[in-house]
Design a protein around this motif. Structure first.
Motif, mmCIF file in Angstrom:
data_model
loop_
_atom_site.group_PDB
_atom_site.id
_atom_site.type_symbol
_atom_site.label_atom_id
_atom_site.label_comp_id
_atom_site.label_asym_id
_atom_site.label_seq_id
_atom_site.Cartn_x
_atom_site.Cartn_y
_atom_site.Cartn_z
ATOM 1 N N VAL A 85 0.928 -1.223 -0.230
ATOM 2 C CA VAL A 85 0.099 -0.113 -0.028
ATOM 3 C C VAL A 85 0.839 1.141 0.067
ATOM 4 C CG1 VAL A 85 -1.806 1.024 1.052
ATOM 5 C CG2 VAL A 85 -1.472 -1.332 1.696
ATOM 6 N N ASP A 86 0.646 2.396 -0.785
ATOM 7 C CA ASP A 86 1.535 3.366 -0.875
ATOM 8 C C ASP A 86 0.817 4.748 -0.045
ATOM 9 O OD1 ASP A 86 -0.839 4.586 -2.237
ATOM 10 O OD2 ASP A 86 0.281 5.124 -4.025
ATOM 11 N N ALA A 87 1.318 5.581 0.030
ATOM 12 C CA ALA A 87 0.961 6.469 1.193
ATOM 13 C C ALA A 87 -0.705 7.145 0.663
ATOM 14 C CB ALA A 87 1.742 7.828 0.958
ATOM 15 N N ALA A 88 -0.862 7.191 -0.646
ATOM 16 C CA ALA A 88 -2.188 7.568 -0.829
ATOM 17 C C ALA A 88 -3.483 6.411 -0.611
ATOM 18 C CB ALA A 88 -2.323 7.998 -2.320
ATOM 19 N N GLY A 89 -2.907 5.118 -0.397
ATOM 20 C CA GLY A 89 -3.758 4.156 -0.295
ATOM 21 C C GLY A 89 -3.869 3.206 -1.414
ATOM 22 N N HIS A 90 -3.344 3.443 -2.627
ATOM 23 C CA HIS A 90 -3.255 2.532 -3.660
ATOM 24 C C HIS A 90 -2.553 1.049 -3.264
ATOM 25 C CE1 HIS A 90 -2.899 6.518 -5.432
ATOM 26 N NE2 HIS A 90 -3.959 6.233 -5.821
ATOM 27 N N GLU A 91 -3.224 0.115 -3.696
ATOM 28 C CA GLU A 91 -2.889 -1.232 -3.253
ATOM 29 C C GLU A 91 -2.450 -2.010 -4.549
ATOM 30 O OE1 GLU A 91 -5.835 -1.619 0.477
ATOM 31 O OE2 GLU A 91 -5.112 -3.498 -0.502
ATOM 32 N N SER A 92 -1.493 -2.961 -4.356
ATOM 33 C CA SER A 92 -1.088 -4.044 -5.203
ATOM 34 C C SER A 92 -2.030 -5.086 -5.313
ATOM 35 C CB SER A 92 0.130 -4.332 -4.916
ATOM 36 O OG SER A 92 0.329 -5.086 -3.849
ATOM 37 N N THR A 93 -1.807 -5.954 -6.131
ATOM 38 C CA THR A 93 -2.502 -7.299 -6.155
ATOM 39 C C THR A 93 -1.864 -8.286 -4.676
ATOM 40 O OG1 THR A 93 -0.594 -8.213 -7.663
ATOM 41 C CG2 THR A 93 -2.828 -7.550 -8.612
ATOM 42 N N VAL A 94 -2.579 -9.125 -4.456
ATOM 43 C CA VAL A 94 -2.193 -9.967 -3.351
ATOM 44 C C VAL A 94 -1.241 -11.022 -3.690
ATOM 45 C CG1 VAL A 94 -3.211 -11.258 -1.231
ATOM 46 C CG2 VAL A 94 -4.404 -9.428 -2.155
ATOM 47 N N SER A 95 -0.176 -11.070 -2.873
ATOM 48 C CA SER A 95 0.835 -12.166 -3.237
ATOM 49 C C SER A 95 0.548 -13.235 -2.319
ATOM 50 C CB SER A 95 2.241 -11.692 -3.119
ATOM 51 O OG SER A 95 2.460 -10.812 -3.940
ATOM 52 N N ALA A 96 -0.012 -14.485 -2.633
ATOM 53 C CA ALA A 96 -0.250 -15.387 -1.792
ATOM 54 C C ALA A 96 0.589 -16.415 -1.350
ATOM 55 C CB ALA A 96 -1.272 -16.237 -2.301
ATOM 56 N N TYR A 97 0.886 -16.900 -0.091
ATOM 57 C CA TYR A 97 1.811 -18.061 0.155
ATOM 58 C C TYR A 97 1.290 -19.324 -0.145
ATOM 59 C CZ TYR A 97 3.534 -14.257 3.133
ATOM 60 O OH TYR A 97 4.072 -12.862 3.534
ATOM 61 N N VAL A 98 1.800 -19.761 -0.828
ATOM 62 C CA VAL A 98 1.212 -21.499 -1.540
ATOM 63 C C VAL A 98 2.462 -22.381 -1.379
ATOM 64 C CG1 VAL A 98 0.697 -22.471 -3.556
ATOM 65 C CG2 VAL A 98 0.191 -20.061 -3.267
ATOM 66 N N SER A 99 2.059 -23.496 -0.780
ATOM 67 C CA SER A 99 2.881 -24.564 -0.576
ATOM 68 C C SER A 99 3.358 -25.018 -1.872
ATOM 69 C CB SER A 99 2.356 -25.745 0.188
ATOM 70 O OG SER A 99 3.162 -26.451 0.766
ATOM 71 N N PRO A 100 4.735 -25.173 -2.124
ATOM 72 C CA PRO A 100 4.964 -25.714 -3.447
ATOM 73 C C PRO A 100 4.799 -27.389 -3.525
ATOM 74 C CG PRO A 100 6.921 -25.075 -1.888
ATOM 75 C CD PRO A 100 5.645 -24.957 -1.256
ATOM 76 N N ALA A 101 4.358 -27.664 -4.822
ATOM 77 C CA ALA A 101 4.287 -29.031 -5.164
ATOM 78 C C ALA A 101 5.449 -29.746 -4.933
ATOM 79 C CB ALA A 101 3.701 -29.169 -6.327
ATOM 80 N N ARG A 102 5.259 -31.039 -4.265
ATOM 81 C CA ARG A 102 6.329 -31.920 -4.070
ATOM 82 C C ARG A 102 6.765 -32.816 -5.241
ATOM 83 N NH1 ARG A 102 7.252 -32.882 1.886
ATOM 84 N NH2 ARG A 102 5.773 -31.879 3.006
ATOM 85 N N ALA A 103 7.871 -32.770 -5.427
ATOM 86 C CA ALA A 103 8.386 -33.776 -6.638
ATOM 87 C C ALA A 103 8.051 -35.087 -6.341
ATOM 88 C CB ALA A 103 9.902 -33.557 -6.921
ATOM 89 N N ASN A 104 7.754 -35.902 -7.406
ATOM 90 C CA ASN A 104 7.508 -37.389 -7.206
ATOM 91 C C ASN A 104 9.132 -37.959 -7.091
ATOM 92 O OD1 ASN A 104 6.388 -39.967 -7.037
ATOM 93 N ND2 ASN A 104 6.751 -40.052 -9.270
ATOM 94 N N THR A 105 9.186 -38.778 -5.876
ATOM 95 C CA THR A 105 10.404 -39.350 -6.100
ATOM 96 C C THR A 105 10.176 -40.930 -6.019
ATOM 97 O OG1 THR A 105 11.337 -37.657 -4.451
ATOM 98 C CG2 THR A 105 12.695 -39.809 -4.648
ATOM 99 N N PRO A 106 10.466 -41.667 -7.241
ATOM 100 C CA PRO A 106 10.034 -43.234 -7.356
ATOM 101 C C PRO A 106 10.859 -43.632 -6.445
ATOM 102 C CG PRO A 106 10.700 -42.131 -9.567
ATOM 103 C CD PRO A 106 11.048 -40.918 -8.346
ATOM 104 N N ILE A 107 10.256 -44.982 -5.696
ATOM 105 C CA ILE A 107 10.844 -45.835 -4.853
ATOM 106 C C ILE A 107 11.479 -46.776 -5.530
ATOM 107 C CG2 ILE A 107 10.310 -47.132 -2.633
ATOM 108 C CD1 ILE A 107 10.055 -43.894 -2.317
ATOM 109 N N LYS A 108 12.775 -47.167 -5.189
ATOM 110 C CA LYS A 108 13.458 -48.242 -5.836
ATOM 111 C C LYS A 108 12.898 -49.694 -5.324
ATOM 112 C CE LYS A 108 17.443 -45.644 -7.178
ATOM 113 N NZ LYS A 108 18.576 -45.154 -6.688
ATOM 114 N N THR A 109 12.929 -50.604 -5.856
ATOM 115 C CA THR A 109 12.550 -51.804 -5.255
ATOM 116 C C THR A 109 13.781 -52.860 -5.509
ATOM 117 O OG1 THR A 109 11.178 -52.561 -7.162
ATOM 118 C CG2 THR A 109 10.032 -51.715 -5.287
ATOM 119 N N ALA A 110 13.918 -53.908 -4.704
ATOM 120 C CA ALA A 110 15.097 -54.873 -4.753
ATOM 121 C C ALA A 110 14.780 -55.590 -6.109
ATOM 122 C CB ALA A 110 15.043 -55.633 -3.644
ATOM 123 N N GLY A 111 15.990 -56.089 -6.745
ATOM 124 C CA GLY A 111 16.008 -56.607 -7.890
ATOM 125 C C GLY A 111 15.377 -56.325 -9.338
ATOM 126 N N GLN A 112 15.408 -54.928 -9.242
ATOM 127 C CA GLN A 112 14.734 -54.603 -10.508
ATOM 128 C C GLN A 112 15.924 -53.167 -11.158
ATOM 129 O OE1 GLN A 112 11.165 -52.470 -10.065
ATOM 130 N NE2 GLN A 112 10.203 -54.364 -9.228
#
Ligand SMILES: [Zn+2]
Length: 456
Positions: free
Chosen positions: A429-456
């Motif tokens: 917000v500036d001195a005259a009261g003008h306001e920007s858009t709202v920046s939101a706090y978003v939880s980032p997407a987690r990367a998929n980590t493939p699980i290795k299994t034995a013998g493959q």
């Protein structure tokens, strides 16, 4: 009910109510919004219709008919508004490609730049090119949607496409709105912080070509575009089914729900509602209508925040048809839509940039400190801001439910507000009261980590 401990402001929430009525109104924006002229819009639309077609495939050599004549008139018209406006062609040579670009075209967006104190850019746009097909959009809608339906073609596909395509609503309406706001803004005498760009795109009906090319150029030239208000089919208030609605406008935006485009859409609704309370902005949480597209999506695809304005009740039998004429326009409705654009763009251009709420590594600067059960919000100071407004809502809901203004700080703690249960955001917000858009706090997407299994 605030006390400052260290750098953070601790807030006692029982003191806070919803204060959506507390925004300050700027009389200069009110005056700018009022300056939108129905008569000017009318004159522009009649002129656009006089070119008979503005297809980007049409002949370019006439001075009275076709895209060449139309773009030259738009250029000269905007040049006449103010020496502050830098009006030019944003030009491209496009070889034949895909199903719609049947021959090499000299494609030109018409661009008017109103420089601000900072390089960050806000666009108001429409597309001046047109198309008319056998049966028009009415026939397209009655059959399974075919967004790639080809336009009528001359016998020789490499010849100019010169059939009658007046396109007064699609998208003469968005073009007239853009041209009229170029006049209103450049003659307002307001010293805007952001640079405003009034862009009349070409080639939309060929696959958003002009917008795609400009968005690519913006990436190459590192143009800091922070928002695009695109207007396409915004001049008719009488639905083809007989339902009339001249008091609302739809605004489409791509998700997810806290994307920059959604933040821009909420901003349009909020500030449109303050400066043009008689006109309701209906937010649509989808990129566009079914099977249909517009230039805002071309910008979205390259990562820019962009929203699409669409009239609330469409008459498909007039679209993409020779019947898309001046008689299908409600000037009062188009003027209201122009005023909503004007209010949002002016507020955004006068406000400081939106706060940055992520670290350089992309992590949201939100934590549970100090107790482990608090909402601790940090952000990077925005140039020109003297205060900030913190927003929050339940983590299941489309729009902000609560807000409060805090001082010139970059850290706020809301005790006992579990960050897992709410979405938080912050605006500058500036001195005259003008306001920007709202920046939101978003939880980032987690990367998929493939699980290795034995013998493959
Ligand atoms: Zn269109």
């Amino acid at each position: 009910m605030k006390r400052t401990i260290g750098a953070a402001v601790f807030v006692t929430l029982c003191a806070i109510g919803r204060i959506a009525s507390a925004q300050e109104v700027d009389a200069r924006i009110t005056q700018l919004v009022t300056a939108v002229s129905q008569d000017r819009l009318s004159a522009i639309l009649r002129k656009l219709q006089s070119f008979e077609t503005r297809s980007s495939l049409s002949s370019l050599d006439s001075t009275t008919r076709g895209a060449g004549a139309a773009r030259e008139w738009i250029l000269q018209e905007m040049r006449g508004y103010s020496p502050k406006l830098q009006v030019s062609f944003d030009a491209y040579t496009v070889p034949p490609q895909g199903p719609r670009i049947t021959r090499q075209i000299d494609l030109r967006n018409v661009m008017a730049v109103l420089p601000g104190r900072s390089p960050r850019r806000i666009y108001i746009s429409g597309h001046y090119d047109t198309v008319a097909r056998p049966g028009g959009q009415g026939a397209t809608n009655a059959t399974p949607p075919d967004p790639d339906a080809a336009p009528a073609r001359p016998a020789d596909p490499t010849a100019p496409l010169d059939n009658l395509a007046p396109g007064v609503n699609d998208d003469g309406s968005g073009t007239a709105l853009t041209i009229e706001l170029a006049r209103v803004f450049s003659q307002s005498g307001i010293d805007f912080d952001a640079t405003l760009v009034f862009m009349c795109h070409a080639g939309e009906e060929l696959g958003l070509v002009g917008a795609r090319l400009h968005a690519q150029r913006a990436i190459e030239q590192k143009l800091p575009i922070v928002g695009i208000l695109n207007n396409d089919i915004v001049g008719n208030d009488k639905g083809g089914n007989g339902i009339v609605d001249g008091a609302t406008i739809r605004v489409y935006s791509e998700g997810p729900e806290d994307s920059p485009s959604r933040a821009l859409a909420r901003f349009v609704q909020r500030w449109g509602g303050i400066y043009v309370p008689s006109h309701k902005v209906r937010l649509m949480s989808r990129p566009d209508r079914f099977g249909r597209g517009g230039d805002h999506s071309a910008y979205n695809q390259l990562g820019f925040a962009a929203v699409g304005f669409r009239e609330s009740r469409e008459n498909f039998t007039r679209q993409h048809d020779e019947r898309d004429t001046f008689e299908g326009i409600s000037l009062a409705y188009l003027a209201q839509n122009a005023r909503v654009n004007a209010a949002a763009a002016a507020e955004l251009a006068l406000a400081p940039p939106a706060p940055v709420v992520y670290t350089d590594r992309g992590a949201p600067m939100i934590s549970r400190a100090p107790s482990g059960y608090d909402a601790n919000l940090k952000w990077t100071a925005s140039p020109g801001a003297v205060a900030y407004r913190v927003f929050w809502r339940e983590a299941w809901g489309p729009d902000w439910q609560h807000d409060m203004k805090v001082g010139n700080v970059t850290n706020v703690v809301l005790p006992n507000m579990q960050i897992d249960d709410y979405v938080f955001g912050v605006a500058a917000v500036d001195a005259a009261g003008h306001e920007s858009t709202v920046s939101a706090y978003v939880s980032p997407a987690r990367a998929n980590t493939p699980i290795k299994t034995a013998g493959q």
